[in-house]
Design a protein around this motif. Structure first.
Motif, PDB file in Angstrom:
ATOM      1  N   ILE A  24       0.828  -1.210   0.000  1.00 57.91           N
ATOM      2  CA  ILE A  24       0.000   0.000   0.000  1.00 57.91           C
ATOM      3  C   ILE A  24       0.859   1.254   0.000  1.00 57.91           C
ATOM      4  O   ILE A  24       0.654   2.172  -0.811  1.00 57.91           O
ATOM      5  CB  ILE A  24      -0.952  -0.010   1.209  1.00 57.91           C
ATOM      6  N   ILE A  25       1.848   1.318   0.887  1.00 61.17           N
ATOM      7  CA  ILE A  25       2.689   2.512   0.964  1.00 61.17           C
ATOM      8  C   ILE A  25       3.517   2.661  -0.299  1.00 61.17           C
ATOM      9  O   ILE A  25       3.766   3.770  -0.784  1.00 61.17           O
ATOM     10  CB  ILE A  25       3.592   2.478   2.220  1.00 61.17           C
ATOM     11  N   GLY A  26       3.945   1.523  -0.889  1.00 61.13           N
ATOM     12  CA  GLY A  26       4.699   1.574  -2.137  1.00 61.13           C
ATOM     13  C   GLY A  26       3.883   2.156  -3.269  1.00 61.13           C
ATOM     14  O   GLY A  26       4.364   2.981  -4.055  1.00 61.13           O
ATOM     15  N   LEU A  27       2.606   1.751  -3.363  1.00 58.96           N
ATOM     16  CA  LEU A  27       1.734   2.277  -4.414  1.00 58.96           C
ATOM     17  C   LEU A  27       1.434   3.757  -4.198  1.00 58.96           C
ATOM     18  O   LEU A  27       1.395   4.541  -5.153  1.00 58.96           O
ATOM     19  CB  LEU A  27       0.432   1.466  -4.453  1.00 58.96           C
ATOM     20  N   ILE A  28       1.214   4.141  -2.947  1.00 56.34           N
ATOM     21  CA  ILE A  28       0.946   5.550  -2.649  1.00 56.34           C
ATOM     22  C   ILE A  28       2.131   6.424  -3.056  1.00 56.34           C
ATOM     23  O   ILE A  28       1.976   7.456  -3.728  1.00 56.34           O
ATOM     24  CB  ILE A  28       0.630   5.735  -1.152  1.00 56.34           C
ATOM     25  N   VAL A  29       3.323   5.999  -2.675  1.00 62.56           N
ATOM     26  CA  VAL A  29       4.525   6.770  -3.007  1.00 62.56           C
ATOM     27  C   VAL A  29       4.759   6.782  -4.517  1.00 62.56           C
ATOM     28  O   VAL A  29       5.150   7.798  -5.094  1.00 62.56           O
ATOM     29  CB  VAL A  29       5.754   6.201  -2.271  1.00 62.56           C
ATOM     30  N   LEU A  30       4.504   5.645  -5.174  1.00 60.62           N
ATOM     31  CA  LEU A  30       4.688   5.564  -6.625  1.00 60.62           C
ATOM     32  C   LEU A  30       3.791   6.560  -7.350  1.00 60.62           C
ATOM     33  O   LEU A  30       4.258   7.342  -8.199  1.00 60.62           O
ATOM     34  CB  LEU A  30       4.396   4.141  -7.105  1.00 60.62           C
ATOM     35  N   PHE A  31       2.498   6.550  -7.016  1.00 58.61           N
ATOM     36  CA  PHE A  31       1.553   7.418  -7.715  1.00 58.61           C
ATOM     37  C   PHE A  31       1.691   8.887  -7.293  1.00 58.61           C
ATOM     38  O   PHE A  31       1.225   9.779  -7.997  1.00 58.61           O
ATOM     39  CB  PHE A  31       0.126   6.935  -7.478  1.00 58.61           C
TER      40      PHE A  31
END
Length: 263
Positions: free
Chosen positions: A124-131
């Motif tokens: 979840i945190i990886g996707l948030i930071v990515l986007f």
């Protein structure tokens, strides 16, 4: 292969049912992981409030590297986290003997015996930071770039798995190699930062000895035009293949050397 896919699906369903029996614990695990990673991001953000770049790398480029690290780590953390328990819960108390008498690959049994919900927090945190970071970078997402990105994330997860498998396999000789695994895993934090901010010694170790550089920095540098590391980054899938092969060979060597602690 089909047999193992079916077996894993049954293991997977059983583990999900167990996690859902303790939903509060499930949510706490995910939330705590998000909080932990969030504090690291907050620290970087505070640093960049006082500077424009670190050795030429901007805040959003650093965040993109961090996102790649988190996404790759989430794959290993979710599906292969049980390798950390090899010594303490299987070899030391004699439970590994039970695994060896079953007509199923021993490594498969260890891996499938646990599903770690904390890895979902990393995802979840990886996707948030990515986007959050990509709109601020000059990355043009065509079909080829998306495919390459998926390959890089999978390769990152495989390298995380390979390093853990390699050092977990030392438990066949040491009974429990958890302290070594933990010490080595802490060095992966260096890979969340640009390799060129470190000395040649650290860069060499993180590229050719313990290839954590290929879990975050190099895959991310593949998509940043002025990074200057694309020639190394393109070898990430090869590094993943070599790493997992070496780790699995050591695992098999450890199986042949295994002596039950009950003897």
């Amino acid at each position: 292969m089909w047999r193992y896919l079916v077996l894993y699906w049954h293991f997977f369903k059983a583990r999900v049912k167990v996690m859902m029996e303790y939903r509060v614990d499930f949510l706490i695990g995910i939330t705590s992981n998000i909080f932990t990673q969030g504090t690291s991001i907050l620290f970087i953000a505070i640093v960049f409030q006082h500077i424009d770049a670190i050795h030429g790398w901007t805040f959003y480029e650093m965040m993109f590297i961090y996102a790649v690290a988190m996404l790759g780590r989430s794959l290993e953390h979710t599906f292969f986290d049980n390798l950390w328990m090899l010594g303490g819960q299987y070899i030391r108390p004699g439970n590994f003997d039970r695994i060896l008498i079953r007509p199923v690959n021993a490594l498969f049994q260890v891996v499938a015996d646990r599903l770690q919900q904390d890895g979902i927090g990393s995802l979840i945190i990886g996707l948030i930071v990515l986007f959050t970071s990509t709109p601020h970078l000059d990355i043009h997402w065509g079909a080829a770039q998306v495919i390459w990105f998926i390959v890089m994330i999978i390769s990152s997860g495989i390298i995380f798995l390979a390093v853990n498998l390699f050092f977990a396999s030392l438990s066949f000789w040491m009974v429990d190699s958890l302290p070594i695994m933990y010490a080595v895993q802490r060095t992966s934090d260096f890979a969340r930062y640009p390799m060129n901010i470190f000395g040649k010694g650290i860069r060499f170790v993180l590229t050719w000895i313990i290839p954590y550089g290929f879990t975050a920095f190099y895959p991310a540098a593949m998509f940043i035009d002025d990074s200057g590391f694309q020639n190394v980054a393109v070898w990430t899938p090869v590094a993943a293949l070599i790493s997992i092969t070496i780790a699995y060979l050591l695992w098999n060597r450890g199986l042949r050397s295994f002596t039950s602690t009950g003897n």
